[in-house]
Enzyme design. Structure first.
Site, PDB file in Angstrom:
ATOM      1  CD  GLU A 221     -25.358  26.471 -33.884  1.00  0.00           C
ATOM      2  OE1 GLU A 221     -26.215  26.627 -34.079  1.00  0.00           O
ATOM      3  OE2 GLU A 221     -24.172  25.809 -34.865  1.00  0.00           O
TER       4      GLU A 221
ATOM      5  CG  ASN B  67     -26.369  23.583 -36.796  1.00  0.00           C
ATOM      6  OD1 ASN B  67     -25.552  22.837 -36.522  1.00  0.00           O
ATOM      7  ND2 ASN B  67     -26.398  24.003 -36.463  1.00  0.00           N
TER       8      ASN B  67
ATOM      9  CB  CYS C  44     -24.090  27.446 -37.443  1.00  0.00           C
ATOM     10  SG  CYS C  44     -24.221  28.610 -38.518  1.00  0.00           S
TER      11      CYS C  44
END
Length: 360
Positions: free
Chosen positions: A300, A296, A298
């Site tokens: 994570e 994704n 970001c």
């Protein structure tokens, strides 16, 4: 608790800071619905909305509300859209596949179908992660039109401008992740893609670092830059050649020098990051049925094609007992008691959310 009974507030004993103006402002601008002025209103709306799929709605509404009060924080899209009239996703982010063609081959969407899918996901409030490694390198042959490819970075600009143009749900700008394998022939262009001010501002960048690449960095060896697409005449004249396995070698790079370039750009402007892609797939419990190529936006959560991250987190400071003292400790039992209700809340998100694409 694990039996579905409301839990008590797990706050840290002692004086607390009151709400800070910047936090209240962010809550009201990004997450609060019409008429909501504080965090308690958001929590009550979310609890009510996500209990809608439960047989005993009133009971689970109380449980979900108490779980939030005790330190569980549903993802941003949940807080912003659950229980409102917004026709948006409650899921923060997705990974979507991208193939090396304009239209696609029927299984993997090509560049423009993938662009449309990303646009639909972004406008519904979801972020998008994309692996651009399948796209042929700059200077590779395009046999169908007797032309040469412009390379993945040029098509990343297309996705970047689309994301910039769209305002996703709730006056929120979209987020994207672009991934490229460390052995892709255009890896240096990718690493340096943000050198120009204002370039690719709607993307985070990550290099998919294979074990082979990392081992070469440690050992001080060079790596081959490879791709399945045939190089153009100029690249062949410069030494590009075909390997026994059918892949084309576009050139060689000293792994440490490439890594140094990567680290320098990460220090300069925060991109790119590193995804240890072979480790991710080796340790994935679902490796027998999926291959992960991206995360994704970001970074994570590694995800398969069309996979989603249904996000929630715990404020761990709420479980520290007797802080800043010799007796300071973490209350694992209180945290453990909250986890089942938090998981159930997020599972209900998957039942109740609007999905931007059928494949998701």
């Amino acid at each position: 608790d694990h039996r579905g009974r409301p839990v008590t507030d797990a706050g840290t004993p002692g004086p607390r800071l009151g709400p800070q103006p910047i936090s209240v402002d962010t809550l009201r601008r990004k997450y609060a619905a019409a008429g909501e002025r504080d965090l308690d209103g958001v929590r009550r709306r979310v609890a009510r909305a996500l209990a809608a799929s439960e047989p005993d709605r009133d009971h689970w509404e109380r449980v979900f509300y108490a779980t939030q009060r005790a330190g569980f924080i549903p993802g941003g899209r949940i807080n912003a859209a659950a229980g409102t009239r917004l026709q948006t996703t409650l899921v923060n982010c997705f990974v979507q596949p991208l193939g090396d063609s304009i239209g696609g081959d029927g299984e993997v969407p090509g560049i423009y179908p993938a662009l449309q899918e990303a646009a639909e996901t972004l406008r519904r409030g979801g972020g998008v992660g994309l692996d651009f490694s399948a796209l042929r390198p700059k200077g590779a042959l395009v046999h169908s039109t007797a032309s040469h490819a412009s390379g993945p970075v040029s098509f990343m600009r297309l996705f970047d401008r689309s994301c910039e143009t769209l305002e996703s749900a709730g006056a929120r700008r979209g987020a994207q992740m672009a991934v490229l394998r460390a052995d892709h022939p255009d890896i240096e262009r990718f690493i340096q893609a943000k050198d120009a001010p204002g370039e690719l501002t709607n993307f985070n960048l990550s290099v998919a670092a294979t074990d082979t690449f990392l081992e070469a960095v440690v050992a001080g060896r060079s790596i081959e830059l490879i791709h399945g697409a045939e190089p153009g005449v100029a690249l062949k004249a410069a030494g590009a050649h075909r390997r026994a396995d059918g892949l084309w070698v576009y050139g060689h790079r000293e792994a440490r020098a490439l890594f140094a370039t990567l680290v320098g750009r990460a220090h300069r402007h925060g991109d790119p990051g590193l995804l240890f892609i072979d480790r991710i797939n080796a340790e994935n419990n679902l490796a027998y049925l999926e291959t992960i190529e991206a995360t994704n936006p970001c970074g994570e959560q590694p995800l398969p094609p069309y996979g989603c991250c249904c996000l929630g987190s715990f404020d761990l400071t709420r479980f520290v007992r007797e802080p800043f003292s010799a007796a300071a400790r973490f209350d694992f039992e209180s945290l453990r008691a909250l986890v089942p209700a938090a998981v159930r809340l997020l599972d209900n998100v998957l039942d109740l959310t609007l999905w931007p694409l059928p494949q998701q």
